[in-house]
Design a protein around this motif. Structure first.
Motif, PDB file in Angstrom:
ATOM      1  N   ALA A  77       0.837  -1.209   0.000  1.00 25.77           N
ATOM      2  CA  ALA A  77       0.000   0.000   0.000  1.00 25.77           C
ATOM      3  C   ALA A  77       0.869   1.255   0.000  1.00 25.77           C
ATOM      4  N   THR A  78       1.944   1.240   0.777  1.00 29.32           N
ATOM      5  CA  THR A  78       2.826   2.415   0.825  1.00 29.32           C
ATOM      6  C   THR A  78       3.548   2.624  -0.501  1.00 29.32           C
ATOM      7  N   LYS A  79       3.624   1.565  -1.318  1.00 25.78           N
ATOM      8  CA  LYS A  79       4.286   1.669  -2.622  1.00 25.78           C
ATOM      9  C   LYS A  79       3.296   1.965  -3.746  1.00 25.78           C
ATOM     10  N   GLY A  80       2.027   2.218  -3.380  1.00 25.10           N
ATOM     11  CA  GLY A  80       1.062   2.672  -4.376  1.00 25.10           C
ATOM     12  C   GLY A  80       0.132   1.631  -4.951  1.00 25.10           C
ATOM     13  N   PHE A  81       0.088   0.428  -4.356  1.00 20.81           N
ATOM     14  CA  PHE A  81      -0.766  -0.619  -4.924  1.00 20.81           C
ATOM     15  C   PHE A  81      -2.230  -0.196  -5.011  1.00 20.81           C
ATOM     16  N   PHE A  82      -2.736   0.418  -3.967  1.00 15.97           N
ATOM     17  CA  PHE A  82      -4.154   0.789  -3.973  1.00 15.97           C
ATOM     18  C   PHE A  82      -4.422   2.057  -4.775  1.00 15.97           C
ATOM     19  N   ASP A  83      -3.377   2.768  -5.155  1.00 11.86           N
ATOM     20  CA  ASP A  83      -3.520   3.871  -6.109  1.00 11.86           C
ATOM     21  C   ASP A  83      -3.603   3.332  -7.534  1.00 11.86           C
ATOM     22  N   TRP A  84      -2.866   2.274  -7.789  1.00  8.14           N
ATOM     23  CA  TRP A  84      -2.832   1.622  -9.106  1.00  8.14           C
ATOM     24  C   TRP A  84      -4.094   0.819  -9.374  1.00  8.14           C
TER      25      TRP A  84
END
Length: 255
Positions: free
Chosen positions: A15-22
């Motif tokens: 999540a901190t690496k952007g998974f839920f943004d992607w």
């Protein structure tokens, strides 16, 4: 229908690496995650509950922050199952099944044996134990999609360094022979290999050295489906970038 399988190697880290943004742009109907490495209350927070999805989790009870699987779904399931009947496997948080009519979507995290002989022997026991369960699923008449990290490559095309890994867990002849029986004898379908017979893509890279940069990888993340879904397999893609984990999300579109 679009399904994503992804070993997060820690869902909070991903999540901190952007998974839920992607994720929203992928427009997936189901997202199966493995290695959540958290307890459910740590995952039921706004930043890890994407809009439009209902989330289900199965944590490890044997050790906190270990293993764990989840399913995000846009549809409300008829039933959710969290155990297959063997505590030694179930309590490590390795299986979650959501049922929708005649369709079962499974998030599966199969054990690794890379830490030593004890875990490798457990992995072999899991193979012997789960095979009759897979046989029952085939005979049930249900459509199954088994998503997850199986921790086994199948063929030479599924690993960059084939010869040097023949004695390493995940590429052992006995492990690959089991996949032979599932895919070539019993009729289970490896979605990627069906759609890309000559493909040489990978879903996992060691974090040692520059394995990812050099694409020295293994394909150990699968969506394995019942023969009834073979003709519904439309396309697939592995997404090594952006980098959310040492694994890459594996996306399959179904007709």
């Amino acid at each position: 229908m679009r399904i994503i399988s992804f070993n997060a190697n820690g869902l909070r880290s991903a999540a901190t690496k952007g998974f839920f943004d992607w994720l929203p742009a992928q427009q997936a109907d189901f997202v199966c995650v493995q290695e959540t490495k958290a307890q459910e209350h740590q995952l039921r927070v706004p930043e890890m509950l994407p809009a439009g999805y209902t989330a289900y989790f199965r944590d490890a009870t044997t050790k906190k922050g270990y293993s764990g699987v989840g399913i995000y779904t846009r549809r409300e399931p008829d039933e959710v199952r969290t155990a297959l009947g063997w505590d030694e496997f179930d309590e490590e948080g390795r299986y979650l099944e959501a049922r929708f009519g005649n369709l079962s979507v499974v998030s599966l995290y199969f054990p690794s044996g890379s830490s030593g002989d004890v875990r490798q022997q457990f992995k072999f026991r899991c193979i012997d134990w789960i095979t009759p369960i897979f046989d029952q699923w085939l005979k049930s008449g249900r459509d199954y999609v088994i998503c997850g990290d199986w921790n086994i490559v199948h063929t030479r095309k599924d690993i960059r360094n084939w010869t040097s890994n023949q004695k390493n867990s995940g590429c052992l002849p006995e492990e690959r022979a089991w996949l032979d029986t599932l895919f070539l004898e019993r009729g289970w379908v490896d979605s990627y290999r069906h759609l890309k017979p000559e493909g040489e893509d990978y879903t996992w890279w060691s974090q040692r050295g520059a394995a990812r940069a050099k694409d020295v990888g293994w394909r150990i993340d699968y969506q394995v489906v019942t023969p009834s879904l073979r003709e519904r397999l439309k396309s697939c893609a592995i997404h090594p970038t952006p980098r959310f984990s040492d694994h890459a999300p594996y996306v399959v579109d179904y007709l």
